[in-house]
Design a protein around this motif. Structure first.
Motif, PDB file in Angstrom:
ATOM      1  N   THR A 114     -21.195 -39.602  39.925  1.00 56.93           N
ATOM      2  CA  THR A 114     -20.946 -39.363  39.109  1.00 56.93           C
ATOM      3  C   THR A 114     -19.794 -38.238  38.279  1.00 56.93           C
ATOM      4  OG1 THR A 114     -22.724 -38.021  38.062  1.00 56.93           O
ATOM      5  CG2 THR A 114     -22.780 -40.276  38.470  1.00 56.93           C
ATOM      6  N   ASP A 115     -18.663 -38.490  36.614  1.00 54.20           N
ATOM      7  CA  ASP A 115     -17.675 -36.968  36.594  1.00 54.20           C
ATOM      8  C   ASP A 115     -18.587 -36.307  36.016  1.00 54.20           C
ATOM      9  OD1 ASP A 115     -15.976 -39.222  36.562  1.00 54.20           O
ATOM     10  OD2 ASP A 115     -15.683 -39.569  34.621  1.00 54.20           O
ATOM     11  N   ALA A 116     -20.026 -35.969  35.498  1.00 54.90           N
ATOM     12  CA  ALA A 116     -21.415 -35.249  35.144  1.00 54.90           C
ATOM     13  C   ALA A 116     -20.910 -34.245  36.983  1.00 54.90           C
ATOM     14  CB  ALA A 116     -22.098 -35.523  35.039  1.00 54.90           C
ATOM     15  N   PHE A 117     -21.341 -34.835  37.797  1.00 54.94           N
ATOM     16  CA  PHE A 117     -21.494 -33.877  38.929  1.00 54.94           C
ATOM     17  C   PHE A 117     -19.910 -33.292  39.554  1.00 54.94           C
ATOM     18  CE2 PHE A 117     -22.339 -33.603  43.403  1.00 54.94           C
ATOM     19  CZ  PHE A 117     -23.179 -32.381  43.125  1.00 54.94           C
ATOM     20  N   LYS A 118     -19.689 -34.556  39.164  1.00 55.98           N
ATOM     21  CA  LYS A 118     -18.328 -33.928  40.465  1.00 55.98           C
ATOM     22  C   LYS A 118     -17.612 -33.158  39.094  1.00 55.98           C
ATOM     23  CE  LYS A 118     -16.402 -37.886  40.464  1.00 55.98           C
ATOM     24  NZ  LYS A 118     -14.915 -39.238  41.166  1.00 55.98           N
ATOM     25  N   ALA A 119     -17.494 -32.817  37.790  1.00 57.23           N
ATOM     26  CA  ALA A 119     -17.178 -31.508  36.994  1.00 57.23           C
ATOM     27  C   ALA A 119     -17.687 -29.853  37.797  1.00 57.23           C
ATOM     28  CB  ALA A 119     -17.726 -31.853  35.695  1.00 57.23           C
ATOM     29  N   LYS A 120     -18.862 -30.250  38.153  1.00 56.36           N
ATOM     30  CA  LYS A 120     -19.626 -29.123  40.180  1.00 56.36           C
ATOM     31  C   LYS A 120     -19.057 -29.016  40.748  1.00 56.36           C
ATOM     32  CE  LYS A 120     -24.536 -29.616  37.248  1.00 56.36           C
ATOM     33  NZ  LYS A 120     -23.881 -28.971  36.113  1.00 56.36           N
TER      34      LYS A 120
END
Length: 217
Positions: free
Chosen positions: A53-59
């Motif tokens: 997900t974009d939220a995890f890939k931001a991390k």
């Protein structure tokens, strides 16, 4: 009048999926340093695709677990980098070497265990078997996977030779390299990659490492 001040937590977070080989490496390192209770573990639903997900890939743009989040909001990914941070941040015996020679030897053997065993088994599992299923295994090359299974077998034989003259993979001290190789063998079991009984040094080392409190509990 008293004023209550809420203290900001300084606890680190580890985003991972318990039971997976790379998260296991970090959990073992934390246990070796006696620091398991100094971090919060945040479960990531890999089977549900949460790591993509974009939220995890931001991390973690690598879209894999584990990922370390520090109190300042920054992130460190890649198991070796996370383990190096843990080793330097917490008290306890070094997992990455104390002298320049030790650090180089640990780094060398860790790379050999990671590339030749853990990653090779991973390539076989993800490419030459159903792996994590069609929703997650969107590209497979069976020829590559089967070749990497051969590499894993060759690496097991090499590690067996190393252990003929050393108590641990990088010498006489337990290190990050041992953690990586141990996780690699566990993954081999899961992926049904045979660990020959004839590799007596490797099997004896594995039993010795499995008995450590950080692993045996």
């Amino acid at each position: 009048m008293s004023i209550e001040i809420e203290m900001e937590t300084t606890t680190m977070k580890i985003y991972d999926t318990e039971g997976f080989p790379n998260p296991a490496r970090v959990r073992i390192a934390l246990a070796e340093k006696g620091a398991t209770n100094d971090v919060d573990f945040v479960a990531v639903d890999v089977m549900g695709g949460e790591h993509r997900t974009d939220a995890f890939k931001a991390k973690n743009p690598d879209a894999v677990v584990p990922c370390l989040e520090l109190a300042d909001g920054s992130h460190i990914s890649q198991c070796t980098a996370i383990t190096e941070y843990i080793d330097g941040h917490f008290e306890g015996p070094s997992l990455t070497g104390e002298t320049p020679k030790e650090r180089a030897q640990v780094s060398m053997m860790n790379l050999r265990a990671e590339n030749g065993l853990l990653n090779a088994v991973g390539a076989y599992f993800h490419h030459a078997t159903p792996g994590l299923g069609p929703d997650l295994e969107t590209y497979q090359c069976a020829e590559w996977g089967n070749k990497q299974r051969e590499v894993a077998g060759q690496t097991m034989s090499y590690l067996n030779e190393v252990l003929a003259d050393n108590a641990y993979l990088a010498g006489n001290k337990f290190s990050m390299a041992d953690i990586t190789a141990f996780a690699g063998l566990a993954f081999a079991d899961f992926a049904k990659v045979e660990i020959p009984q004839s590799l007596s040094n490797l099997n004896a080392w594995r039993a010795k490492v499995a008995a450590r409190p950080s692993i045996a509990g």
